[in-house]
Design a protein around this motif. Structure first.
Motif, PDB file in Angstrom:
ATOM      1  N   LEU A  72      91.335 -20.240  -2.606  1.00  0.00           N
ATOM      2  CA  LEU A  72      92.123 -20.953  -1.616  1.00  0.00           C
ATOM      3  C   LEU A  72      91.562 -20.927  -0.203  1.00  0.00           C
ATOM      4  CD1 LEU A  72      95.637 -19.818  -2.844  1.00  0.00           C
ATOM      5  CD2 LEU A  72      94.403 -21.883  -3.437  1.00  0.00           C
ATOM      6  N   THR A  73      90.395 -20.418   0.003  1.00  0.00           N
ATOM      7  CA  THR A  73      89.842 -20.381   1.358  1.00  0.00           C
ATOM      8  C   THR A  73      88.472 -21.027   1.400  1.00  0.00           C
ATOM      9  OG1 THR A  73      88.851 -18.221   1.007  1.00  0.00           O
ATOM     10  CG2 THR A  73      91.065 -18.249   1.936  1.00  0.00           C
ATOM     11  N   ASP A  74      88.212 -21.661   2.522  1.00  0.00           N
ATOM     12  CA  ASP A  74      86.874 -22.207   2.780  1.00  0.00           C
ATOM     13  C   ASP A  74      86.388 -21.749   4.143  1.00  0.00           C
ATOM     14  OD1 ASP A  74      86.271 -23.540   0.465  1.00  0.00           O
ATOM     15  OD2 ASP A  74      87.286 -25.392   1.066  1.00  0.00           O
ATOM     16  N   ILE A  75      86.813 -20.580   4.565  1.00  0.00           N
ATOM     17  CA  ILE A  75      86.427 -20.111   5.890  1.00  0.00           C
ATOM     18  C   ILE A  75      85.081 -19.402   5.898  1.00  0.00           C
ATOM     19  CG2 ILE A  75      88.831 -19.851   6.639  1.00  0.00           C
ATOM     20  CD1 ILE A  75      88.430 -16.812   6.261  1.00  0.00           C
ATOM     21  N   ALA A  76      84.544 -19.087   4.746  1.00  0.00           N
ATOM     22  CA  ALA A  76      83.277 -18.364   4.659  1.00  0.00           C
ATOM     23  C   ALA A  76      82.460 -18.948   3.513  1.00  0.00           C
ATOM     24  CB  ALA A  76      83.536 -16.883   4.429  1.00  0.00           C
ATOM     25  N   PRO A  77      81.149 -18.725   3.548  1.00  0.00           N
ATOM     26  CA  PRO A  77      80.309 -19.189   2.440  1.00  0.00           C
ATOM     27  C   PRO A  77      80.771 -18.587   1.107  1.00  0.00           C
ATOM     28  CG  PRO A  77      78.957 -18.409   4.264  1.00  0.00           C
ATOM     29  CD  PRO A  77      80.365 -18.078   4.602  1.00  0.00           C
ATOM     30  N   VAL A 138      83.270  -8.463   8.686  1.00  0.00           N
ATOM     31  CA  VAL A 138      81.943  -9.092   8.513  1.00  0.00           C
ATOM     32  C   VAL A 138      82.090 -10.516   8.040  1.00  0.00           C
ATOM     33  CG1 VAL A 138      79.840  -9.023   7.104  1.00  0.00           C
ATOM     34  CG2 VAL A 138      80.712  -6.929   8.158  1.00  0.00           C
ATOM     35  N   VAL A 139      82.962 -10.763   7.069  1.00  0.00           N
ATOM     36  CA  VAL A 139      83.174 -12.123   6.557  1.00  0.00           C
ATOM     37  C   VAL A 139      83.711 -13.018   7.662  1.00  0.00           C
ATOM     38  CG1 VAL A 139      84.570 -13.515   4.967  1.00  0.00           C
ATOM     39  CG2 VAL A 139      83.439 -11.452   4.138  1.00  0.00           C
ATOM     40  N   THR A 140      84.614 -12.501   8.480  1.00  0.00           N
ATOM     41  CA  THR A 140      85.195 -13.295   9.568  1.00  0.00           C
ATOM     42  C   THR A 140      84.144 -13.623  10.632  1.00  0.00           C
ATOM     43  OG1 THR A 140      87.314 -12.212   9.170  1.00  0.00           O
ATOM     44  CG2 THR A 140      87.066 -13.360  11.254  1.00  0.00           C
ATOM     45  N   VAL A 141      83.291 -12.666  10.943  1.00  0.00           N
ATOM     46  CA  VAL A 141      82.256 -12.893  11.953  1.00  0.00           C
ATOM     47  C   VAL A 141      81.221 -13.900  11.453  1.00  0.00           C
ATOM     48  CG1 VAL A 141      80.325 -11.773  13.151  1.00  0.00           C
ATOM     49  CG2 VAL A 141      82.566 -10.687  13.105  1.00  0.00           C
ATOM     50  N   LEU A 142      80.887 -13.829  10.185  1.00  0.00           N
ATOM     51  CA  LEU A 142      79.869 -14.722   9.638  1.00  0.00           C
ATOM     52  C   LEU A 142      80.415 -16.090   9.239  1.00  0.00           C
ATOM     53  CD1 LEU A 142      77.818 -12.256   7.414  1.00  0.00           C
ATOM     54  CD2 LEU A 142      77.260 -13.108   9.699  1.00  0.00           C
TER      55      LEU A 142
END
Length: 144
Positions: A72-77, A138-142
């Motif tokens: 449900l998310t597309d905020i990270a690779p 880390v996921v949020t920063v990247l």
């Protein structure tokens, strides 16, 4: 038995020992842990089972979070999302195993009338959740 021979007793050499307790149904050596010792107080058993269920609820929430992260998310690779989901699944597995082992250990100790002891599961879970928080940062920063 002839009248002049000593009967079974303390000085006869054939001491039968203390009388058997009719309620004593000691399991044979090598019996499963749940058959050893006495039956613990039902309130302690129920409290121990509630704690086990809390561990299971935590594991279920972690599994649900892993599904949400992947689907449900597309905020990270995608690779980062899969890594985070994999960590959540591993953490859920660890929580399940730890909860069961804690339940079993405490149940066996209660049956044997032994002290419950101190567990190491709380500090380990705290460390795992701190690692999860770092992973999320880390996921949020990247994220793009």
């Amino acid at each position: 038995m002839p009248p002049d021979s000593p009967g079974p007793g303390p000085g006869s050499g054939r001491d039968p020992g203390p009388p058997a307790d009719p309620g004593d149904s000691s399991p044979p050596p090598g019996a499963p842990w749940w058959q050893r010792g006495g039956e613990p107080d039902y309130r302690a058993t129920l409290a121990n089972e509630r704690t086990l269920l809390a561990w299971f609820r935590t594991a279920l929430a972690l599994l649900a979070a892993s599904f949400v992260v992947v689907q449900l998310t597309d905020i990270a690779p995608r690779a980062l999302r899969l890594a985070l989901a994999g960590y959540l699944i591993a953490l859920a597995t660890g929580v399940t195993v730890t909860g069961y082992l804690q339940w079993r250990t405490r149940q066996a100790r209660m049956r044997g009338r032994q002290p419950l002891g101190r567990g190491t599961s709380a500090p380990l879970l705290a460390l795992a959740l701190l690692l999860l928080a770092g992973f999320v940062v880390v996921v949020t920063v990247l994220a793009p």
